[in-house]
Motif scaffolding. Structure first.
Motif, short mmCIF file in Angstrom:
data_model
loop_
_atom_site.label_atom_id
_atom_site.label_comp_id
_atom_site.label_asym_id
_atom_site.label_seq_id
_atom_site.Cartn_x
_atom_site.Cartn_y
_atom_site.Cartn_z
N ASP A 30 0.84 -1.19 0.00
CA ASP A 30 0.00 0.00 0.00
C ASP A 30 0.88 1.25 0.00
O ASP A 30 1.93 1.27 0.65
CB ASP A 30 -0.89 0.00 1.25
N PRO A 31 0.49 2.30 -0.72
CA PRO A 31 1.27 3.53 -0.72
C PRO A 31 1.49 4.13 0.68
O PRO A 31 2.51 4.78 0.92
CB PRO A 31 0.45 4.48 -1.59
N SER A 32 0.59 3.88 1.61
CA SER A 32 0.80 4.40 2.97
C SER A 32 1.98 3.68 3.65
O SER A 32 2.69 4.29 4.46
CB SER A 32 -0.47 4.25 3.81
N VAL A 33 2.19 2.42 3.31
CA VAL A 33 3.35 1.69 3.82
C VAL A 33 4.63 2.31 3.23
O VAL A 33 5.61 2.52 3.94
CB VAL A 33 3.26 0.18 3.50
N ALA A 34 4.58 2.61 1.94
CA ALA A 34 5.73 3.26 1.29
C ALA A 34 6.04 4.60 1.95
O ALA A 34 7.21 4.94 2.15
CB ALA A 34 5.46 3.45 -0.20
N GLU A 35 5.02 5.35 2.31
CA GLU A 35 5.21 6.64 2.97
C GLU A 35 5.90 6.44 4.32
O GLU A 35 6.82 7.19 4.68
CB GLU A 35 3.88 7.36 3.15
N THR A 58 14.70 1.89 -0.76
CA THR A 58 14.56 0.92 -1.85
C THR A 58 13.22 0.20 -1.76
O THR A 58 12.53 0.01 -2.77
CB THR A 58 15.73 -0.08 -1.81
N GLN A 59 12.82 -0.19 -0.55
CA GLN A 59 11.52 -0.83 -0.36
C GLN A 59 10.39 0.13 -0.72
O GLN A 59 9.42 -0.26 -1.39
CB GLN A 59 11.36 -1.28 1.09
N ALA A 60 10.50 1.37 -0.26
CA ALA A 60 9.46 2.37 -0.55
C ALA A 60 9.35 2.59 -2.05
O ALA A 60 8.25 2.66 -2.60
CB ALA A 60 9.78 3.69 0.17
N LEU A 61 10.49 2.70 -2.71
CA LEU A 61 10.51 2.95 -4.15
C LEU A 61 9.83 1.83 -4.93
O LEU A 61 9.08 2.09 -5.88
CB LEU A 61 11.96 3.15 -4.61
N ALA A 62 10.07 0.59 -4.54
CA ALA A 62 9.45 -0.55 -5.22
C ALA A 62 7.93 -0.47 -5.12
O ALA A 62 7.21 -0.68 -6.11
CB ALA A 62 9.97 -1.86 -4.64
#
Length: 86
Positions: A30-35, A58-62
Motif C-alpha cells: 500500500d502507498p501508505s506503507v511506502a510513505e 529501496t523498499q518504498a521505491l518498489a
C-alpha cells in the motif's frame, strides 16, 4: 514533530510503530506503507545510518513504482533520498 525537535529516538519509535500499524492493517504494498518506509528512511539518513536508510528507501521505491507509477512526486522524492543514502 519529534524529528523537527531533534528528538530522534522518540521519532524513530513513533515511525516504526506507524509502519507496523500500516503493515498490519492493509497490504504490504500500500502507498501508505511506502510513505512510512520513506519517513523512517529519512530519519535514519539524518542519523547517518545510510545502509538502513538505503534499504528502506529501496523498499518504498518498489511499492511506489508498482502502485503509483514512475512519474509520481513520491517516487521522485524517494529517489532523492536514495541518492543521499547511497
Amino acid at each position: 514533530v519529534y524529528l523537527g525537535l531533534g528528538a530522534f529516538e522518540d521519532s524513530e519509535r513513533s515511525l516504526r510503530r506507524a509502519l507496523e500499524l500500516r503493515q498490519g492493517v492493509g497490504a504490504h504494498d500500500d502507498p501508505s506503507v511506502a510513505e512510512s518506509l520513506y519517513r523512517l528512511g529519512d530519519l535514519l539518513l539524518h542519523r547517518e545510518q545510510h545502509a538502513a536508510a538505503e534499504s528502506l528507501f529501496t523498499q518504498a521505491l518498489a511499492i511506489q513504482r508498482a502502485r503509483l507509477g514512475g512519474r509520481d512526486t513520491a517516487v521522485a522524492r524517494t529517489l532523492v533520498g536514495l541518492s543521499y543514502a547511497a
